[in-house]
Motif scaffolding. Sequence first.
Motif, PDB file in Angstrom:
ATOM      1  N   PHE A  88      -7.602   3.947  -1.942  1.00  0.00           N
ATOM      2  CA  PHE A  88      -8.388   3.141  -2.875  1.00  0.00           C
ATOM      3  C   PHE A  88      -8.666   1.776  -2.259  1.00  0.00           C
ATOM      4  O   PHE A  88      -7.945   1.340  -1.367  1.00  0.00           O
ATOM      5  CB  PHE A  88      -7.645   2.936  -4.207  1.00  0.00           C
TER       6      PHE A  88
ATOM      7  N   ARG B  54       6.088   4.386  -2.824  1.00  0.00           N
ATOM      8  CA  ARG B  54       5.978   3.644  -4.077  1.00  0.00           C
ATOM      9  C   ARG B  54       7.002   2.497  -4.094  1.00  0.00           C
ATOM     10  O   ARG B  54       8.071   2.618  -3.493  1.00  0.00           O
ATOM     11  CB  ARG B  54       6.236   4.574  -5.276  1.00  0.00           C
TER      12      ARG B  54
ATOM     13  N   LYS C  53       0.837  -1.193   0.000  1.00  0.00           N
ATOM     14  CA  LYS C  53       0.000   0.000   0.000  1.00  0.00           C
ATOM     15  C   LYS C  53       0.884   1.260   0.000  1.00  0.00           C
ATOM     16  O   LYS C  53       1.829   1.369   0.793  1.00  0.00           O
ATOM     17  CB  LYS C  53      -0.854  -0.064   1.275  1.00  0.00           C
TER      18      LYS C  53
ATOM     19  N   TYR D   8      -0.291   7.233   0.721  1.00  0.00           N
ATOM     20  CA  TYR D   8      -1.377   8.218   0.578  1.00  0.00           C
ATOM     21  C   TYR D   8      -2.670   7.574   0.088  1.00  0.00           C
ATOM     22  O   TYR D   8      -3.688   8.236  -0.061  1.00  0.00           O
ATOM     23  CB  TYR D   8      -0.966   9.289  -0.457  1.00  0.00           C
TER      24      TYR D   8
ATOM     25  N   SER E 160      -7.925  -1.344  -2.207  1.00  0.00           N
ATOM     26  CA  SER E 160      -6.844  -2.171  -2.749  1.00  0.00           C
ATOM     27  C   SER E 160      -5.891  -2.548  -1.635  1.00  0.00           C
ATOM     28  O   SER E 160      -5.821  -1.874  -0.611  1.00  0.00           O
ATOM     29  CB  SER E 160      -6.069  -1.385  -3.813  1.00  0.00           C
TER      30      SER E 160
ATOM     31  N   ASN F 154       1.662  -0.825 -12.561  1.00  0.00           N
ATOM     32  CA  ASN F 154       2.678  -0.245 -11.695  1.00  0.00           C
ATOM     33  C   ASN F 154       4.027  -0.696 -12.257  1.00  0.00           C
ATOM     34  O   ASN F 154       4.200  -1.890 -12.522  1.00  0.00           O
ATOM     35  CB  ASN F 154       2.462  -0.790 -10.270  1.00  0.00           C
TER      36      ASN F 154
ATOM     37  N   THR G 214      -3.777  -2.529  -8.609  1.00  0.00           N
ATOM     38  CA  THR G 214      -2.771  -2.668  -9.646  1.00  0.00           C
ATOM     39  C   THR G 214      -3.076  -3.914 -10.461  1.00  0.00           C
ATOM     40  O   THR G 214      -2.675  -5.012 -10.065  1.00  0.00           O
ATOM     41  CB  THR G 214      -1.360  -2.808  -9.018  1.00  0.00           C
TER      42      THR G 214
END
Length: 375
Positions: free
Chosen positions: A19, A131, A13, A16, A21, A95, A62
């Motif tokens: 979503f 990320r 995750k 920020y 997910s 991604n 993703t």
Amino acid sequence: MQLYVHIPFCLRKCNYCDFLSGPADESVREQYVNALIKEITQRAQLFGRRGALSTIYFGGGTPSVLTVRQLESIFNVIGKEFRIDRSAEITIEVNPGSARDKVHFLANLGFNRLSIGLQSIHKSELAFLGRIHSFEDFLECYSDARQSGFSNINVDIMTAFPGQTENSLAQTIERITQLECEHISAYSLSIEKGTPFYERFNDIEGPVVGEENERKLYWMTVDMLKDRGYRHYEISNFAKPGYESRHNSGYWKREYYLGVGLGASSCIPAPTGDERNRNTTDMAAYLADPLTKEESSVLTKDEMIEETIYLGLRMMDGVDTDKFVKRFGVTVRSLYGDVIDDLAAQGLIYEGSSSLTLTDLGIDYGNYVFSRFLK
Ligand code: SF4
């Protein structure tokens, strides 16, 4: 009709992201794909033959965390159950950290638009955002995509987060525009509940970097992208002419769409008005019965009108007031004349002969303008 396919998995995750997910093990991903195929089959029996799909969008999460075999089985069932326009725009979000070695398979499957989540070219900024990929991963993914024949690529970037400077943002924009991607989405950081950033920054009102700074970075982004040949066609979206996202434009123009997958929303025609519904957001409930709904309601005419205006205003072409009359049988002015005059007097909105658009100042105060059209 447009089709949205939600893949709610990510390897990790981001700091920020709110979503629907998250990470999941292989067995959950496999069960999910099976449930999704079941949902697509059953929903197609209800809606599939009403018209061809003009766009298909695999988003998430993703989608590229799924295996090629899993993506192929989802893609195949869509092809079997729905009619698809020959010229349909078929997008998949990837991604750069999980798309390696898959991009050419995606092109072979029939995807013709790739949306790559980059956010920044800088290592420290990517680490701050949580990320999983590096800029080098992105470059490899981008180059694979071009070699595989993708001629319509979106790159997501993020603006207005702590640590980002005008200079570092300018470098990100400069570098990605040198690649000549066809589309760029540029969203400012917003702090959402339930995210690691919320714990860290929830006591700050408005943008974390300050309202003035956020606006400065926004307009710098707009100016740089326009200078480099991108059309600013929606508040946060930019495209080379002819490469505007047809799928997302459909949302803003309030066209019908069917959403499949965990938590996916749909807006579909119903006998007494448009029906808006949302699939369950509970994974166990979805796996048990993928037709489980969390919400479902038929919109009133007033609600459809409000949505048409505030979604339409997000686009730089604005609300098409001629189409509005054809759709609702009344003029926008007859419903909102006072609001339009007031907003125009404040310099926030411009009323043309057949459109209603935000001015630059109106973009800065977009939420206030939208709120004025809600009854
Ligand atoms: S990759 Fe996208 S969906 Fe997944 S956590 Fe990060 S921002 Fe959210």
